[in-house]
Write an enzyme that holds these catalytic residues in place. Structure first.
Site, PDB file in Angstrom:
ATOM      1  N   LYS A 182      23.883  12.100 -54.798  1.00  0.00           N
ATOM      2  CA  LYS A 182      23.005  12.804 -53.876  1.00  0.00           C
ATOM      3  C   LYS A 182      21.637  12.813 -54.610  1.00  0.00           C
ATOM      4  O   LYS A 182      21.494  12.889 -55.774  1.00  0.00           O
ATOM      5  CB  LYS A 182      23.552  14.233 -53.752  1.00  0.00           C
ATOM      6  CG  LYS A 182      22.710  15.051 -52.910  1.00  0.00           C
ATOM      7  CD  LYS A 182      23.374  16.584 -52.794  1.00  0.00           C
ATOM      8  CE  LYS A 182      22.737  17.587 -51.650  1.00  0.00           C
ATOM      9  NZ  LYS A 182      23.340  18.879 -51.628  1.00  0.00           N
TER      10      LYS A 182
ATOM     11  N   SER B 285      24.136  20.300 -46.744  1.00  0.00           N
ATOM     12  CA  SER B 285      22.906  19.351 -47.177  1.00  0.00           C
ATOM     13  C   SER B 285      23.417  18.011 -47.656  1.00  0.00           C
ATOM     14  O   SER B 285      22.760  17.170 -47.694  1.00  0.00           O
ATOM     15  CB  SER B 285      22.215  19.940 -47.987  1.00  0.00           C
ATOM     16  OG  SER B 285      22.584  20.389 -49.240  1.00  0.00           O
TER      17      SER B 285
ATOM     18  N   SER C 250      27.603  22.966 -48.867  1.00  0.00           N
ATOM     19  CA  SER C 250      26.929  21.658 -48.988  1.00  0.00           C
ATOM     20  C   SER C 250      27.588  20.481 -49.213  1.00  0.00           C
ATOM     21  O   SER C 250      27.145  19.368 -48.864  1.00  0.00           O
ATOM     22  CB  SER C 250      25.480  21.672 -49.649  1.00  0.00           C
ATOM     23  OG  SER C 250      24.562  22.462 -48.764  1.00  0.00           O
TER      24      SER C 250
END
Lengths: 93, 483
Positions: free
Chosen positions: B76, B151, B175
């Site tokens: 990420k 997210s 997330s």
């Protein structure tokens, strides 16, 4: 939240907000504040606040240098530097 | 070869069925084909990947036997990678190349894994749809008109569309778990303190935790074996031994007690409830026992979170000032103008909203009513879970209230977006570990089941998840490759 409050908060947060954006912020922030106000109804008498899931004390470490001077490396990604200093607009006239 | 699990890849590489380079090339090719449509990656580190893959082949030829050596992974884009851009999905870090790597990133490097690239996310991990990225929204491969969740939407989609065999995500309010549920992947949020936060760009420091997003629970266990552990560079890292997370995967579940919080089913859509009830019956068939539990204060989770997370965010994001790194506004007339315009031009709408809310709840006159009160309710939420874990081994419920919603549906209404994390947020407030695994489909859209365990019981979560994946094949379903 009124316009004056939005302006005060944006100043504290160092976020420029244009006059055009004020109404939207006023509405959205008021809605969010209204939404979080639900917590007022929770019974919290005698409850200690929880700041963190891990309640351990800070660790001590040996008082010795682990990483040397890395100014050059860190400043290589800065927008504006000179002679090892970060440059900003003139502060003292 | 792209459809294999990490364990299968590890065995295939050991048996020389294909090389690390061939494997890496296969994933890079899939990224080239699928990423222009799905937008799961912000950066693809093709040359670095090919170079390290060849080096991994040499190391394997010399007899090195690290299980994950030469297997690709994607991070990420909120985990710092030395020499590779780390944007956090924000314009303010559009040019930021971290001068060091996150501990998590280093650990995967030491395990010999190949970095394929950095995945898309909601700006600074704030969002539940991946629409808050400066680099454009990620599309859900199960339905291109729908969000992948957020997210960590880029990581989840990269795994779901087999552009990477595994990825890292971070989870502050859901997330990892929410995008995993919406993309038919497995996502684990570890106990707070289990995985180092050093080099994980901070959003809400008392809630953030990195974890794996994978195709199976067994793969998540393999990644946890690398990620978890004490790090002296993170003052909140917990120094207790790390188990081998693969060890208990096959343990029988007979007699284990599953707690069902009634509150999670109160307003649940019947189609979703059906899916979750099917998971519960599967566990009952394995001999687990079900017990209703009360979590009386969990209904306060979302409002508590939207005091605490913005408060921490407003403090953490004060560092983006246009002076030391990242975006800087053009031609500032003075220092105040430099700060306020850099931040106004560099941050997107949701990040600004949260900074403003955080500033408000911490400001003079409001602190006690909001921040202090929220911390007290947070304590109550933790106590609810502690009480429940006196009598149950695991808590089970839906990961999300609905399957993936449409792009644009909630982006104009922040509170409706916040409520999509209604089942995941309490876990972060308490600091507990939780997993989301595929639980079937509603129409053509996947849904997830969430399981929560007591502190540092990730092995139990993985055991439950793996056992379910032995008797079902939801996790093996892949989206069609349409454009």
């Amino acid at each position: 939240m009124d316009d004056a409050e939005v302006k005060k908060i944006s100043d504290l947060a160092r976020l420029a907000v244009s006059e055009n954006d004020l109404p939207l912020y006023r509405t959205q922030l008021s809605n969010i504040v209204h939404f979080v106000e639900k917590i007022a109804s929770a019974e919290t008498g005698g409850i200690s606040p929880m700041a963190h899931p891990v309640s351990s004390a800070l660790r001590m470490r040996e008082d010795c240098i682990t990483e040397g001077d890395e100014r050059e490396r860190f400043q290589s990604i800065a927008p504006s530097v000179e002679a090892g200093f970060y440059l900003v607009p003139q502060v003292i006239p | 070869m792209r459809d294999k699990t990490l364990l299968e890849l590890s065995r295939a590489l050991a048996a020389k069925e294909f090389s690390c380079l061939e494997l890496t090339q296969a994933y890079l090719k899939q990224i080239e084909t699928r990423n222009p449509i799905l937008n799961a990656f912000i950066s693809v580190t093709k040359e670095l990947a090919l170079e390290t893959a060849s080096a991994a082949d040499t190391r394997r030829a010399k007899g090195e036997a690290l299980p994950l050596l030469g297997i690709p992974i994607s991070h990420k884009d909120i985990l710092c990678t030395q020499g590779v851009k780390t944007t956090c999905g924000s314009k303010i870090l559009h040019n930021f190349i971290a001068p060091y790597s996150a501990t998590v990133v280093k650990r995967f490097e030491q395990a010999g894994m190949i970095l394929l690239g950095k995945t898309n996310l909601d700006e600074f991990a704030m969002g539940s749809s991946n629409e808050n990225s400066f680099y454009g929204p990620v599309k859900n491969p199960w339905d291109m008109e729908r969000v992948p969740g957020g997210s960590s939407g880029g990581s989840a989609v990269a795994v779901a569309a087999r552009m990477t065999p595994a990825a890292t995500g971070t989870d502050t309010g859901g997330s990892i778990r929410q995008p995993a549920a919406l993309t038919n992947t497995t996502g684990l949020k570890p106990t707070y303190g289990r995985v180092s936060r050093f080099g994980l760009v901070a959003f809400a420091s008392s809630l953030d935790q990195a974890g794996p997003i994978t195709a199976t629970a067994e793969d998540a266990a393999l990644l946890m074996n690398v990620m978890a552990g004490f790090d002296e560079k993170d003052s909140t890292s917990v120094d207790i031994p790390v188990p081998d997370y693969t060890q208990d995967l096959s343990k029988a579940l007979k007699g284990k007690v599953i707690g069902i919080p009634k509150i999670f089913f109160k307003d649940l859509e019947p189609t979703m409830a059906l899916r979750i009830e099917a998971v519960i019956s599967a566990y009952q068939k394995m001999g687990a026992v079900v017990k209703d539990i009360d979590l009386p204060n969990v209904s306060f989770s979302v409002p508590v979170y939207y005091v605490i997370a913005p408060a921490e965010c407003s403090s953490n994001l004060a560092r983006y000032d246009g002076v030391r790194f990242g975006y800087r506004a053009k031609a500032p007339k003075d220092l105040y103008d430099l700060y306020t315009r850099t931040r106004a031009e560099g941050f997107g709408p949701e990040v600004k909203r949260r900074i403003m809310i955080g500033t408000y709840v911490l400001s003079s006159g409001y602190y006690d009513a909001y921040y202090l009160k929220a911390q007290k309710v947070r304590q109550l939420i933790r106590q609810d879970f502690q009480k429940a874990f006196e009598t149950v081994d695991i808590i089970l419920g839906p990961t999300t209230p609905t399957p993936a919603f449409k792009l644009g549906d909630k982006i104009q209404d922040p509170i409706s977006m916040y409520l999509s994390d209604i089942y995941t947020i309490a876990v972060n407030l308490a600091g507990l570990p939780a997993i989301s695994i595929p639980a079937g489909f509603i129409g053509h859209l996947p849904v997830g089941v969430q399981m929560i365990a007591n502190y540092f019981k990730e092995d139990r979560l993985l055991n439950f998840a793996h056992q379910y994946q032995q008797v079902t094949d939801w996790h093996k379903k892949r989206p069609k490759e349409t454009s």
